[in-house]
Motif scaffolding. Structure first.
Motif, PDB file in Angstrom:
ATOM      1  N   LEU A  36      39.918  12.550  27.648  1.00 30.66           N
ATOM      2  CA  LEU A  36      40.796  12.456  26.485  1.00 30.66           C
ATOM      3  C   LEU A  36      40.360  11.298  25.593  1.00 30.66           C
ATOM      4  CD1 LEU A  36      44.402  12.980  27.914  1.00 30.66           C
ATOM      5  CD2 LEU A  36      42.887  14.670  26.881  1.00 30.66           C
ATOM      6  N   SER A  37      40.562  11.451  24.297  1.00 35.67           N
ATOM      7  CA  SER A  37      40.249  10.397  23.337  1.00 35.67           C
ATOM      8  C   SER A  37      41.488   9.508  23.181  1.00 35.67           C
ATOM      9  CB  SER A  37      39.854  11.009  21.995  1.00 35.67           C
ATOM     10  OG  SER A  37      39.639  10.002  21.025  1.00 35.67           O
ATOM     11  N   VAL A  38      41.421   8.257  23.639  1.00 34.93           N
ATOM     12  CA  VAL A  38      42.563   7.333  23.591  1.00 34.93           C
ATOM     13  C   VAL A  38      42.222   6.131  22.717  1.00 34.93           C
ATOM     14  CG1 VAL A  38      43.405   8.023  25.862  1.00 34.93           C
ATOM     15  CG2 VAL A  38      41.817   6.127  25.691  1.00 34.93           C
ATOM     16  N   ASP A  39      43.250   5.493  22.157  1.00 32.03           N
ATOM     17  CA  ASP A  39      43.026   4.293  21.354  1.00 32.03           C
ATOM     18  C   ASP A  39      44.167   3.304  21.541  1.00 32.03           C
ATOM     19  OD1 ASP A  39      45.214   5.056  19.782  1.00 32.03           O
ATOM     20  OD2 ASP A  39      43.982   5.924  18.209  1.00 32.03           O
ATOM     21  N   GLU A  40      43.951   2.087  21.059  1.00 33.64           N
ATOM     22  CA  GLU A  40      44.902   0.966  21.098  1.00 33.64           C
ATOM     23  C   GLU A  40      45.487   0.790  22.502  1.00 33.64           C
ATOM     24  OE1 GLU A  40      47.120   0.090  17.607  1.00 33.64           O
ATOM     25  OE2 GLU A  40      46.106   1.632  16.440  1.00 33.64           O
ATOM     26  N   MET A  56      53.917  -3.965  25.614  1.00 37.44           N
ATOM     27  CA  MET A  56      53.830  -4.974  24.561  1.00 37.44           C
ATOM     28  C   MET A  56      54.595  -4.497  23.333  1.00 37.44           C
ATOM     29  SD  MET A  56      49.817  -6.089  24.915  1.00 37.44           S
ATOM     30  CE  MET A  56      50.034  -7.491  23.811  1.00 37.44           C
ATOM     31  N   ILE A  57      55.259  -5.422  22.632  1.00 37.83           N
ATOM     32  CA  ILE A  57      56.107  -5.046  21.492  1.00 37.83           C
ATOM     33  C   ILE A  57      55.262  -4.828  20.240  1.00 37.83           C
ATOM     34  CG2 ILE A  57      58.061  -6.273  22.437  1.00 37.83           C
ATOM     35  CD1 ILE A  57      57.569  -8.438  20.318  1.00 37.83           C
ATOM     36  N   HIS A  58      55.813  -4.012  19.330  1.00 40.20           N
ATOM     37  CA  HIS A  58      55.195  -3.724  18.037  1.00 40.20           C
ATOM     38  C   HIS A  58      53.767  -3.196  18.209  1.00 40.20           C
ATOM     39  CE1 HIS A  58      58.707  -5.724  16.608  1.00 40.20           C
ATOM     40  NE2 HIS A  58      58.292  -6.929  16.927  1.00 40.20           N
ATOM     41  N   ARG A  59      53.561  -2.290  19.166  1.00 41.33           N
ATOM     42  CA  ARG A  59      52.237  -1.696  19.390  1.00 41.33           C
ATOM     43  C   ARG A  59      52.344  -0.177  19.353  1.00 41.33           C
ATOM     44  NH1 ARG A  59      48.581  -5.442  21.511  1.00 41.33           N
ATOM     45  NH2 ARG A  59      49.208  -7.483  20.702  1.00 41.33           N
ATOM     46  N   LYS A  60      51.178   0.479  19.231  1.00 39.87           N
ATOM     47  CA  LYS A  60      51.130   1.927  19.214  1.00 39.87           C
ATOM     48  C   LYS A  60      49.929   2.402  20.024  1.00 39.87           C
ATOM     49  CE  LYS A  60      49.019   1.607  14.585  1.00 39.87           C
ATOM     50  NZ  LYS A  60      47.628   2.000  14.745  1.00 39.87           N
ATOM     51  N   GLY A  61      49.984   3.650  20.462  1.00 36.42           N
ATOM     52  CA  GLY A  61      48.883   4.215  21.219  1.00 36.42           C
ATOM     53  C   GLY A  61      48.799   5.719  20.986  1.00 36.42           C
ATOM     54  N   HIS A  62      47.580   6.259  21.051  1.00 35.01           N
ATOM     55  CA  HIS A  62      47.363   7.682  20.825  1.00 35.01           C
ATOM     56  C   HIS A  62      46.436   8.244  21.890  1.00 35.01           C
ATOM     57  CE1 HIS A  62      48.007   5.714  16.870  1.00 35.01           C
ATOM     58  NE2 HIS A  62      48.791   6.765  16.636  1.00 35.01           N
ATOM     59  N   ALA A  63      46.618   9.515  22.210  1.00 33.69           N
ATOM     60  CA  ALA A  63      45.726  10.229  23.125  1.00 33.69           C
ATOM     61  C   ALA A  63      45.577  11.651  22.613  1.00 33.69           C
ATOM     62  CB  ALA A  63      46.284  10.222  24.549  1.00 33.69           C
ATOM     63  N   PHE A  64      44.328  12.088  22.415  1.00 34.96           N
ATOM     64  CA  PHE A  64      44.072  13.399  21.838  1.00 34.96           C
ATOM     65  C   PHE A  64      43.097  14.196  22.709  1.00 34.96           C
ATOM     66  CE2 PHE A  64      45.618  11.206  18.098  1.00 34.96           C
ATOM     67  CZ  PHE A  64      46.358  12.190  17.466  1.00 34.96           C
ATOM     68  N   TYR A  65      43.269  15.522  22.652  1.00 34.43           N
ATOM     69  CA  TYR A  65      42.255  16.409  23.215  1.00 34.43           C
ATOM     70  C   TYR A  65      40.951  16.099  22.478  1.00 34.43           C
ATOM     71  CZ  TYR A  65      40.211  20.702  25.077  1.00 34.43           C
ATOM     72  OH  TYR A  65      39.423  21.592  25.736  1.00 34.43           O
ATOM     73  N   PRO A  66      39.830  15.986  23.166  1.00 38.39           N
ATOM     74  CA  PRO A  66      38.630  15.373  22.560  1.00 38.39           C
ATOM     75  C   PRO A  66      38.017  16.141  21.405  1.00 38.39           C
ATOM     76  CG  PRO A  66      38.138  16.283  24.724  1.00 38.39           C
ATOM     77  CD  PRO A  66      39.627  16.319  24.592  1.00 38.39           C
ATOM     78  N   THR A  67      38.204  17.463  21.329  1.00 36.20           N
ATOM     79  CA  THR A  67      37.572  18.244  20.264  1.00 36.20           C
ATOM     80  C   THR A  67      38.627  18.921  19.405  1.00 36.20           C
ATOM     81  OG1 THR A  67      37.402  20.164  21.730  1.00 36.20           O
ATOM     82  CG2 THR A  67      35.499  18.672  21.632  1.00 36.20           C
ATOM     83  N   PRO A  68      38.325  19.129  18.129  1.00 34.10           N
ATOM     84  CA  PRO A  68      39.300  19.812  17.254  1.00 34.10           C
ATOM     85  C   PRO A  68      39.404  21.289  17.621  1.00 34.10           C
ATOM     86  CG  PRO A  68      37.246  19.449  16.076  1.00 34.10           C
ATOM     87  CD  PRO A  68      37.106  18.737  17.395  1.00 34.10           C
ATOM     88  N   LEU A  69      40.561  21.882  17.357  1.00 35.19           N
ATOM     89  CA  LEU A  69      40.812  23.290  17.635  1.00 35.19           C
ATOM     90  C   LEU A  69      40.916  24.060  16.320  1.00 35.19           C
ATOM     91  CD1 LEU A  69      43.571  22.917  20.376  1.00 35.19           C
ATOM     92  CD2 LEU A  69      41.084  22.882  20.658  1.00 35.19           C
ATOM     93  N   HIS A  70      40.526  25.335  16.370  1.00 35.02           N
ATOM     94  CA  HIS A  70      40.607  26.193  15.184  1.00 35.02           C
ATOM     95  C   HIS A  70      41.913  26.990  15.264  1.00 35.02           C
ATOM     96  CE1 HIS A  70      36.532  25.242  13.942  1.00 35.02           C
ATOM     97  NE2 HIS A  70      36.171  25.370  15.217  1.00 35.02           N
ATOM     98  N   PHE A  71      42.877  26.606  14.428  1.00 35.67           N
ATOM     99  CA  PHE A  71      44.210  27.189  14.484  1.00 35.67           C
ATOM    100  C   PHE A  71      44.345  28.453  13.624  1.00 35.67           C
ATOM    101  CE2 PHE A  71      45.361  23.207  16.387  1.00 35.67           C
ATOM    102  CZ  PHE A  71      46.484  23.493  17.137  1.00 35.67           C
ATOM    103  N   ARG A  72      43.486  28.621  12.646  1.00 35.45           N
ATOM    104  CA  ARG A  72      43.693  29.724  11.698  1.00 35.45           C
ATOM    105  C   ARG A  72      42.901  30.972  12.097  1.00 35.45           C
ATOM    106  NH1 ARG A  72      46.126  28.256   6.878  1.00 35.45           N
ATOM    107  NH2 ARG A  72      46.457  26.010   6.617  1.00 35.45           N
ATOM    108  N   LYS A  73      43.476  32.136  11.813  1.00 36.52           N
ATOM    109  CA  LYS A  73      42.803  33.402  12.065  1.00 36.52           C
ATOM    110  C   LYS A  73      41.682  33.598  11.041  1.00 36.52           C
ATOM    111  CE  LYS A  73      46.864  35.780  13.967  1.00 36.52           C
ATOM    112  NZ  LYS A  73      47.782  36.929  13.808  1.00 36.52           N
ATOM    113  N   SER A  74      40.588  34.179  11.503  1.00 38.54           N
ATOM    114  CA  SER A  74      39.461  34.403  10.602  1.00 38.54           C
ATOM    115  C   SER A  74      39.750  35.530   9.611  1.00 38.54           C
ATOM    116  CB  SER A  74      38.208  34.735  11.417  1.00 38.54           C
ATOM    117  OG  SER A  74      38.442  35.882  12.235  1.00 38.54           O
ATOM    118  N   THR A  75      40.695  36.420   9.972  1.00 34.72           N
ATOM    119  CA  THR A  75      40.969  37.580   9.117  1.00 34.72           C
ATOM    120  C   THR A  75      41.805  37.238   7.890  1.00 34.72           C
ATOM    121  OG1 THR A  75      42.874  38.086  10.518  1.00 34.72           O
ATOM    122  CG2 THR A  75      40.781  39.189  11.030  1.00 34.72           C
TER     123      THR A  75
END
Length: 661
Positions: A36-40, A56-75
């Protein structure tokens, strides 16, 4: 073409399924060994938990699936159906004080470096809260934020491009048998499961929740229609975002599954990693058995220990009354505050005055840095002002107001616990420059706008009208980024919107008090505006409102600025320590707004909404005719029998356009 990814099975039950063109499905039963792609602050713990925030206070963190997904139909380019389920948990040493939450998000990028923590959940910032964001999120929030119109402090919401949910609901689920609603609490520290389903054909979004181990409820918690094709772009990332504000909240994800065009794989909750222990370890059972047996043999020792413990308890004895249950925010133990300040040592002393003393402290349980104000019951503030401060600032939340985190009360003294402001009070930068740099003009102008925003919130935006009654430089505190925060609500008064204000005894600081306050004793938002006007002149000129050592007879700052305004040399009053390095138009504007706000007639003074429009150059500033400003503030302050009607006969009404620098 079809690509098949091999299955990956780890000791914690991680499983990754097949991916095809436009079709994806995966299942994480724990995250140990994943990419997974994580930050902060986000990280993966040794037992496989995805920890988004680390306490820790006033902090943020993210975790993403490592590759982008194609959500739209090709048709047809429409967003396809997708399904998500995940298990999460929020842990804190102070469960009732957990702050902020986490969100599942679909976004065009996994770079949220410009997003803010606290109420922004690591997704947006003050300016970036608009349709250009192109994100879809499901928020799980533990704070009722008025800025985003939250329904309560325990809700789930559907967010489109910003944090004002298009639909939200209190956390819970509908029973399949009876159909009744069962509440769940994000503050409980328990793990919960969330299901999110989107139908591309029906444009239907369904969100469900349940306790860990339960099946998905038949009835959705939230169901709404929205075409995500207007939001989600062709290529998008999916993942989680979280942030904290106070205390030591930690946000975890235990398992996660996703599928395109089919139901998300079921999460086997028995294979998920465990959340960390919540609170202290349970008492040893062996100890509970041994102690009763050994009581007879060690009666003398036990008696001695009991006496010592009683003495220790008396040392930290506290007071608590019925009203505190209704109005009090989080209550700290005296013992915790005593140890946090190292016994209120002088080397932790931040300041002292008629109100008492303020100490810097570090709470041992959360490592949170705080400021502790210690006030005697017999002080000038006293119990009445203490209750006022607890009731008012304890429930007010705004980025330009100092946040009251909690309090403690014991015999003979009161203790208030605030957010710690590392750069201290503004007056130290204006008058006590030893060890502190001179504030430049940009910093001063920003602080002025910060306090104006805070006052606008108190006067017009909160659920009640709050009159501060003690606006001055020493009550403006500076954070680590040189932002201004209005503090010390010990003299504040609260009123319902639209009610008549009552006469009270005169309180405040000489030089900041409006003439009508001195003569009638009636405080109002406009008496705050008067004090704010004096504050504007003080910050711009770098001089105190009343100079008791003045040799040229110009003891009152307003009189000095008025004199230069009449002469057309207004900017000659700007603080000489700026060495001419300032924006002349801005300085002139601030000085004129200061004179307008500190006008002796209430009908001439603007409200705080108008003041902000003036300062932002969004509203033309009405200039004062010279006749309108022919008064001496020194004489007004000395004359407690001030009669506005009499004075108005010798001073014209505000009109005309004139003036200068």
């Amino acid at each position: 073409m079809k690509f098949l990814y091999p299955c990956l099975l780890l000791s914690l039950g991680l499983h990754l399924a097949s991916i095809t063109t436009g079709d994806i499905q995966f299942l994480y039963l724990g995250f140990k060994g994943t990419n997974l792609s994580v930050d902060e602050t986000a990280t993966i713990t040794s037992n496989g938990l995805l920890e988004l925030t680390n306490g820790m206070i006033h902090r943020k963190g993210h975790a993403f699936y490592p590759t982008p997904l194609h959500f739209r139909k090709s048709t047809n380019g429409m967003v396809q159906s997708f399904s998500v389920t995940f298990v999460f948990g929020i842990r804190s040493s102070y469960l009732s004080m957990t702050r902020q939450g986490l969100a599942f998000v679909v976004a065009p990028s996994k770079n949220f470096s410009d997003a803010l923590p606290n109420q922004y959940l690591g997704l947006t910032n003050i300016q970036k809260n608009n349709p250009t964001n192109h994100f879809f999120a499901i928020e799980l929030d533990t704070v009722k934020n008025i800025e985003f119109k939250d329904i309560d402090d325990n809700h789930v919401g559907i967010d489109i491009n910003g944090l004002s949910s298009i639909q939200s609901h209190s956390v819970g689920y509908y029973d399949d048998m009876s159909g009744s609603f069962h509440n769940l609490s994000l503050h409980s520290g328990a793990a919960m499961q969330v299901w999110v389903d989107y139908s591309g054909e029906a444009k239907q979004i369904n969100v469900s929740m349940a306790s860990l181990g339960m099946e998905k409820p038949a009835r959705s918690l939230i169901s709404t229609t929205y075409d995500l094709s207007t939001v989600i772009q062709e290529s998008a990332y999916i993942g989680f975002s979280s942030s904290t504000s106070e205390m030591d909240s930690r946000h975890y994800v235990l398992g996660w599954s996703f599928s395109m065009n089919r139901p998300a794989p079921k999460i086997d909750t028995t294979k998920l990693p465990k959340l960390p222990r919540n609170g202290p370890k349970p008492r040893s059972k062996l100890l509970e058995i041994i102690l009763p047996i050994a009581t007879a043999s060690f009666i003398i020792v036990v008696g001695a220990i009991t006496i010592l413990l009683l003495r220790r308890k008396l040392r930290y004895a506290e007071l608590k009354e019925d009203w505190e249950v209704e109005f009090g925010p989080h209550r700290f133990s005296y013992k915790d505050l005593y140890h946090a300040t190292e016994g209120f040592k002088n080397n932790n002393l931040l300041g002292a005055g008629g109100f008492g003393k303020v100490y810097k402290g570090v709470l041992q349980s959360s490592k949170l840095v705080v400021a502790v104000k210690r006030v005697s019951h017999e002080s000038r503030q006293g119990m009445k002002e203490f209750i006022c401060e607890v009731v008012s600032i304890g429930r007010i939340r705004h980025r330009n107001l100092v946040q009251l985190l909690g309090y403690c009360r014991r015999k003979g003294e009161l203790l208030l616990v605030y957010d710690y402001m590392p750069n201290g009070s503004l007056d130290k930068y204006l008058y006590c420059l030893e060890g502190k740099p001179t504030l430049n003009w940009d910093q001063r102008f920003r602080i002025i706008k910060d306090i104006a925003l805070g006052l606008l919130y108190l006067h017009e935006k909160w659920e009640k009208v709050v009159i501060h009654r003690d606006i001055k430089a020493s009550n403006v505190l500076i954070d680590s980024e040189m932002n201004g925060h209005l503090g010390d609500f010990g003299l504040a008064r609260l009123y319902d919107h639209g009610t008549d204000l009552q006469t009270t005894h005169v309180v405040g600081t000489m030089g900041y008090m409006a003439p009508e306050l001195v003569s009638t004793g009636k405080a109002s938002p406009l008496t705050d505006v008067f004090a704010f006007g004096t504050f504007l002149l003080e910050v711009t000129c770098g001089q105190r409102p009343v100079n008791h050592n003045a040799e040229d007879g110009r003891a009152v700052l307003v009189d000095l600025v008025l004199e230069h305004w009449h002469k057309g040399s207004l900017t000659e009053t700007v603080d000489t320590r700026l060495r001419g390095d300032y924006n002349v138009d801005e300085a002139s504007l601030v000085l004129k707004v200061g004179l307008l706000c500190s006008h002796p007639f209430t009908n001439v003074r603007p409200n705080m909404q108008q003041v902000l429009l003036y300062l932002n150059c969004d509203l033309p500033l009405p200039e004062l005719a010279h006749a309108d400003m022919s008064f001496s503030m020194l004489s007004l302050m000395q004359d407690e029998g001030f009669d506005p009607c009499t004075l108005s006969s010798s001073i014209g009404i505000i009109s005309g356009i004139s003036g200068g620098r």
